[in-house]
Write a protein that holds these residues in place. Structure first.
Motif, mmCIF file in Angstrom:
data_model
loop_
_atom_site.group_PDB
_atom_site.id
_atom_site.type_symbol
_atom_site.label_atom_id
_atom_site.label_comp_id
_atom_site.label_asym_id
_atom_site.label_seq_id
_atom_site.Cartn_x
_atom_site.Cartn_y
_atom_site.Cartn_z
ATOM 1 N N GLU A 101 0.857 -1.204 0.000
ATOM 2 C CA GLU A 101 0.000 0.000 0.000
ATOM 3 C C GLU A 101 0.886 1.245 0.000
ATOM 4 O OE1 GLU A 101 -2.571 -0.454 3.421
ATOM 5 O OE2 GLU A 101 -3.422 -2.314 2.644
ATOM 6 N N CYS A 128 -0.785 6.324 8.568
ATOM 7 C CA CYS A 128 -0.963 4.877 8.740
ATOM 8 C C CYS A 128 0.308 4.159 8.296
ATOM 9 C CB CYS A 128 -2.178 4.396 7.954
ATOM 10 S SG CYS A 128 -2.955 2.915 8.644
ATOM 11 N N HIS A 130 1.805 3.961 5.344
ATOM 12 C CA HIS A 130 1.798 3.209 4.081
ATOM 13 C C HIS A 130 3.004 3.520 3.196
ATOM 14 C CE1 HIS A 130 -2.847 2.420 4.369
ATOM 15 N NE2 HIS A 130 -2.170 1.974 5.403
ATOM 16 N N GLU A 165 -6.292 2.306 0.074
ATOM 17 C CA GLU A 165 -6.748 1.471 1.190
ATOM 18 C C GLU A 165 -7.520 2.303 2.198
ATOM 19 O OE1 GLU A 165 -7.126 -0.522 4.934
ATOM 20 O OE2 GLU A 165 -5.924 1.278 4.656
ATOM 21 N N GLU A 166 -7.129 3.561 2.359
ATOM 22 C CA GLU A 166 -7.751 4.402 3.388
ATOM 23 C C GLU A 166 -9.172 4.805 3.022
ATOM 24 O OE1 GLU A 166 -6.555 4.609 6.141
ATOM 25 O OE2 GLU A 166 -4.375 4.529 6.048
ATOM 26 N N HIS A 190 1.557 -4.694 8.301
ATOM 27 C CA HIS A 190 1.106 -3.337 8.553
ATOM 28 C C HIS A 190 2.000 -2.689 9.605
ATOM 29 C CE1 HIS A 190 -1.218 0.222 9.017
ATOM 30 N NE2 HIS A 190 -1.863 -0.111 7.927
#
Ligand SMILES: [Zn+2]
Length: 474
Positions: A101, A128, A130, A165-166, A190
């Motif tokens: 991601e 996050c 990514h 993805e968000e 992640h």
């Protein structure tokens, strides 16, 4: 003297890890370390770009170009998504895929500093992590490719550049495009505030837009001629908030008012909300979703307006695979914890102080594999949809101090400096080593597949989307 003892101790430690590793895993680590400086540069570039869902053109290009430069076969714009791509190498079975991601979150721009300080006020940030996600995964795929070139392992490695993805959940369209149909096992990770072979699921969710259409009128001179869309919006959210008392404690309902009218002296003829329903089980989430949809009709009747409901997308909870988690766990134990410098520990503690958390620093210990919770809390991910189509092995790696508020400036800060870099490189190694196990031990692949079949049972996967990916939409 102390220095000599410390040196000997450190040397012995590295030596003992090295002794436990088979040559293929040693080669993976060496390959990732060879590429380390470039990987960090890529992660930092994506961090600075901070491109949001479906706008990640530069971030996607940087990763795809690096894959191509390292000899992987790149296909850009897969699943009718300009920023989605695949990068593959090798041939035949097994086919091991790995997710990458790279999208950011709006409004949380931050410098690589332990105090809140936007890099660019109002801009997006990688809250996050990514920027590290895609880069670490590509690093492992390249390391596997290099091992294949040495004739040590056979099969196909498939990196999937997975945007959005968000928001919007692009993997659902990528699943529908059949991008995992030839895959035996998928690997994902992640960024986190701890290291673990992740054997927890997440929450299934569905996103939909509710719009109300009324009639404008002068708010004071002739309000009786008006039919207020914002009245419907208020009645709707009131209904939702009453309903909260009667949903299961595991379920969640969120809404975001996107348009509630423009000015005070016009009866608004238009209102819009983004609504989300979640539960750890899709089977429970869906009836709740039906009920929340029906409330829009009730609100529209009360306000005498029209309404429209549009599905955005929905995602499955993640199908856990403990057999895969056990393979990952062994590799984490081989790698051991991440070590931090005094400066990094101080940075972590400063972040904890600034976010009102206990100043305990970093946590990168390797704990035993956890039990899988029946009703996990936490968030949701479109990795869930991948996990219902192919067995998925998941990993979490420390890139921020313990208890860091996620989706916050604090994660952005750590992801742009050495704490994030260390976590990213570590994740790359752990996933590369896990792929070595899968490429060299068919029995492990079979075990992971068997568990997947058992857990999936007779459930038939149905993507919760309606039409093409919403590219260029808010
Ligand atoms: Zn994330």
């Amino acid at each position: 003297m102390k220095k000599i003892i410390l040196f000997v101790a450190l040397f012995t430690c590295i030596g003992s890890i090295g002794q436990k590793l088979n040559p293929n895993k040693k080669a993976i680590i060496a390959s990732i370390e060879k590429h380390q400086a470039e990987l960090i540069k890529i992660s930092d570039s994506i961090w600075a770009l901070a491109e949001t869902a479906f706008n990640e053109s530069e971030s996607s290009r940087i990763l795809a170009d690096y894959a191509e430069k390292n000899g992987l076969k790149v296909t850009r714009g897969v699943a009718d998504i300009p920023t989605a791509f695949t990068a593959t190498y090798g041939s035949g079975k097994p086919v091991i895929s790995i997710l990458g991601e790279f999208d950011a979150l709006p409004g949380i721009s931050q410098k690589a500093s332990p105090v809140k300080e936007p890099l660019q006020p109002g801009a997006a940030g990688h809250g996050c992590g990514h920027n590290m996600f895609g880069t670490a995964s590509l690093g492992s795929a390249i390391a596997i490719k290099e091992l294949m070139d040495q004739g040590k392992i056979k099969g196909t490695v498939k990196f999937l550049g997975t945007p959005a993805e968000e928001k919007f959940f692009a993997k659902v369209w990528m699943v529908e495009a059949g991008l995992w149909s030839d895959v035996d096992v998928n690997i994902s990770w992640h960024p986190s505030s701890g290291i673990e072979a992740d054997v927890q699921s997440g929450l299934s969710l569905i996103d939909f837009i509710v719009e109300f259409y009324g009639q404008t009128a002068h708010a004071s001179a002739d309000p009786w001629n008006g039919r207020s869309a914002s009245d419907a919006l208020e009645l709707y959210t009131t209904g939702i908030n009453y309903y909260r008392e009667h949903i299961l404690p595991t379920s969640r309902i969120h809404y975001h008012i996107q348009d509630g009218g423009q000015v005070v002296n016009v009866v608004p003829d238009y209102a819009k909300l983004w609504v989300r329903v979640r539960d750890p089980k899709r089977k429970i989430m869906l009836p709740t979703y039906e009920r929340v949809k029906k409330m829009a009709e009730g609100a529209a009747i009360m306000a005498n307006v029209d309404y429209k409901i549009s599905l955005v997308s929905g995602i499955y909870e993640t199908l856990v695979n403990r057999s895969g988690g056990e393979i990952m766990q062994k590799n984490l134990e081989l790698l051991g914890p991440i070590t931090y410098t005094e400066e990094e520990t101080a940075f972590g503690k400063a972040i904890q102080k600034a976010t009102g958390k206990p100043e305990i620093g970093m946590d990168s210990k390797i704990y035993p594999l956890k039990e899988t919770e029946k009703n996990p809390g936490g968030g949701s991910t479109d990795v869930g949809d991948v996990s219902w189509n192919v067995p998925n092995i998941n990993l979490g790696v420390t890139v921020a101090p313990k208890d860091t508020p996620w989706h916050s400036w604090a994660v952005v800060a750590c992801g742009g400096m050495s704490i994030g870099h260390k976590g990213m490189v570590y994740a790359s190694k752990a996933m590369g080593m896990t792929m070595v196990d899968l490429f060299t031990n068919p029995k492990l692949v079979e075990k992971v597949k068997e568990e997947y079949k058992t857990r999936k049972g007779d459930e038939v996967y149905e993507a919760m989307i309606d039409g093409p990916p919403p590219i260029g939409k808010d």
